[in-house]
Design an enzyme around this catalytic site. Structure first.
Site, PDB file in Angstrom:
ATOM      1  CD  GLU A  83       5.622   2.099   0.916  1.00  0.00           C
ATOM      2  OE1 GLU A  83       6.027   2.657   1.948  1.00  0.00           O
ATOM      3  OE2 GLU A  83       5.518   0.858   0.815  1.00  0.00           O
ATOM      4  CG  ASN A 119       4.615  -3.154   5.526  1.00  0.00           C
ATOM      5  OD1 ASN A 119       3.572  -2.636   5.882  1.00  0.00           O
ATOM      6  ND2 ASN A 119       4.672  -4.114   4.624  1.00  0.00           N
ATOM      7  CB  SER A 165       4.148  -4.940   1.554  1.00  0.00           C
ATOM      8  OG  SER A 165       3.978  -6.213   2.164  1.00  0.00           O
ATOM      9  CG  HIS A 206       3.656  -1.604  -1.255  1.00  0.00           C
ATOM     10  ND1 HIS A 206       3.839  -1.104   0.018  1.00  0.00           N
ATOM     11  CD2 HIS A 206       2.722  -2.583  -1.147  1.00  0.00           C
ATOM     12  CE1 HIS A 206       3.065  -1.768   0.847  1.00  0.00           C
ATOM     13  NE2 HIS A 206       2.378  -2.669   0.174  1.00  0.00           N
TER      14      HIS A 206
END
Length: 586
Positions: free
Chosen positions: A456, A494, A423, A444
């Site tokens: 992702e 993130n 991540s 992800h």
């Protein structure tokens, strides 16, 4: 209008006799509606007839109570506010304009009138220049819309205690949650929200991802009610630009510097929902901007690789969750752990999850049995030799992941896809240790993987088009929503989430608010499922610290250095929900 007894110094709640609202933009019109619903007689003021016509429609929209509609009168003359018990200034974020209006209002109103400003800058400076410092407060709605459930009550160093009490009572009477904040740039919730939203503009400006993928990443990956670009459109891009400009002038912090794209959009009149177009179009739906599965970025058709058997490397929460997702979706799946005992424990965890799913009606007993029959465990990497896709889900440490990829490259058949669930680390670092970098990509998943729909899909500069097409096709078979992004630390979620979370921890470090105040502002004001500190506790403070370090290392931005309270809590073993104590106690 005859004024009712003034509430200051009494126990009587609203209704007020008369409340004046100067400026009927998004914030002012929403607060005027709320005041009318609460029983106040409202005088709403705009400077010109044209603006007033637009403001009247905006203010009365959604106000279904006829009696509340009758309580609002409209005027283009500031003299109409004479005798008001309460005056709210909600004009655009320009210091000279705000203070001039407050000075004129001070001359028109009696000495007991309470003033409020919606400024995002210094309430003390605005109140002092307005001429009524002890009886002026800041009222700043927080959220994706001014009708959100929290309002920051910002006092000056000399605000009268009775005025502060009245302001809190007023916010409660409006059906909102009052949070008393200190008069420092960004207050509590505003700085957090602008950090997050400004980061989203930057991602879109750099063409890192499409507007649809950015919004989908945050709604599906974090459970937010709105994506950041849709939230910006709802607030109003002109309002956001004024706010960011003011905060940057006051603080000099790069996180508040408005991107040129925002300035260009405002200049072009693309202001969001209120103008019919911003980052998205309103009310017409927009077509998705993602690269479609099965096509290369240039539009050339590519053939996805066949995937029938899947390997999962790891035995933790993410590994078992991903293994369950693939097994439930019809894939023969093998989970490889470091030892036979760990592999068995991981399979037992999947079985327990499937059993819970059957009890809740999420999956039939027959489907759960079939999924378990498709799932096997192993302790040797050779078990994935015939897999078409291998998903690495081990510790978020680059040396560990690179070693896994070296071993996979040795045992996996040619053409097999190798993916990482990282991540925060660059995927290319894993691809570089293999002889097949064109077959390496990031997948992800979000925790819990069986529930969260977002994946992702991360391609490096070396990832082949058919590998990306295969990932998109897989996501469709898994019932997941893929967003396509380039390889950079943090990806979308993130990259936007952790600067915002770190900024929340810094508020604690600076003693500007309590954990409860910070979380309440975000949950009540924005409708987010968790406040930032509760979310950190849920992620795990050790994991969060690791991600924050990765982002700081990658971008060398001082603002990304982990806030001290996060490091301190991890240092003493308070890791959040999993240990019973973090920013909150469990």
């Amino acid at each position: 209008m005859t004024a009712a007894p003034h509430p200051l110094g009494t126990a009587a709640p609203l209704p007020l006799g008369t409340a004046a609202v100067i400026g009927l933009g998004t914030v002012g019109s929403a607060l005027a509606r709320a005041l009318a619903r609460a029983g106040a007689a409202v005088i709403a003021v705009e400077p010109t007839a044209q603006l007033l016509t637009e403001a009247r429609a905006r203010t009365l929209e959604g106000l279904d109570d006829p009696s509340a509609q009758i309580r609002i009168s409209f005027s283009t003359h500031l003299d109409a506010i004479a005798g008001a018990d309460f005056v709210l200034e909600a004009v655009p974020e320009r210091f000279e304009l705000k203070t001039e209006l407050l000075r004129r209002a001070d001359q028109l109103c009696g000495p007991d009138t309470v003033f409020a400003t919606t400024t995002a800058r210094s309430v003390t400076q605005v109140a002092a220049a307005g001429g009524r410092l002890p009886r002026t407060v800041g009222l700043h709605p927080v959220g994706h819309a001014p009708a959100g459930g929290a309002i920051e009550v910002v006092t000056t160093p000399v605000t009268e205690p009775a005025v502060r009490a009245f302001a809190e009572q007023l916010v409660t009477a409006l059906g909102r949650t009052p949070i008393v904040g200190c008069d420092r740039p960004g207050f509590i919730g505003l700085g957090l929200l602008m950090t997050y939203l400004n980061g989203a503009i930057g991602l879109y400006e750099r063409r890192y991802a499409s507007r649809e993928d950015i919004d989908a990443a945050m709604t599906l990956g974090c459970g937010l009610p709105l994506g950041p670009l849709a939230q910006l459109d709802l607030i109003g891009l002109d309002t956001v630009l004024d706010t960011l400009t003011g905060l940057h002038e006051l603080t000099g912090e790069a996180r508040f510097l408005p991107p040129p794209l925002l300035e260009h959009m405002v200049t072009a009149g693309l202001l969001g929902v209120k103008s019919g177009r911003g980052f998205h179009h309103y009310p017409a739906a927009t077509a998705t901007g993602s690269t479609a599965p099965g096509t290369a970025p240039g539009g050339t058709a590519v053939v996805p690789r066949p995937v029938r058997r899947v390997g999962i490397i790891g035995s933790g929460t993410m590994a078992t969750g991903i293994a369950e997702v693939f097994a439930r979706s019809g894939f023969d799946t093998v989970l490889v752990a470091r030892t036979e005992v760990r592999a068995k424990t991981a399979l037992d965890r999947v079985a327990a999850s499937l059993e819970r799913g059957t009890k809740r009606g999420k999956i039939t007993a027959e489907a759960a049995r079939d999924a378990l029959e498709r799932l096997t465990g192993a302790e040797d990497f050779a078990a994935v030799a015939d897999c078409d896709l291998v998903v690495e889900a081990v510790a978020e440490e680059l040396p560990v992941k690179r070693e896994v990829f070296r071993r996979l490259d040795q045992v996996c058949r040619p053409g097999a896809l190798l993916s990482t669930t990282t991540s925060s680390l660059p995927v290319v670092e894993c691809a570089a240790v293999t002889s097949r970098p064109e077959s390496v990509l990031g997948l992800h998943f979000f925790n819990p993987a069986p529930v969260m729909r977002l994946v992702e899909v991360v391609g490096t500069v070396l990832t082949a088009d058919d590998a990306l097409a295969t990932a998109h096709q897989l996501c469709a078979r898994l019932g997941k929503h893929p967003v396509t992004i380039s390889d950079r630390a943090g990806f979308i979620v993130n990259t936007l989430l952790f600067p915002y979370l770190n900024a929340a921890v810094r508020l604690l470090e600076e003693h500007r608010a309590t954990p409860e105040q910070i979380d309440t502002l975000i949950t009540a004001g924005c409708g987010y499922p968790m406040g930032p500190l509760t979310l950190l506790d849920a992620i795990g403070l050790d994991v969060s610290l690791q991600i924050q370090h990765s982002l700081h290392t990658a971008f060398r931005d001082p603002a990304l250095a982990p806030a001290r309270p996060l490091e301190q809590l991890v240092g003493v073993g308070h890791l959040g929900r999993k240990t019973g104590r973090g920013f909150h106690s469990y």
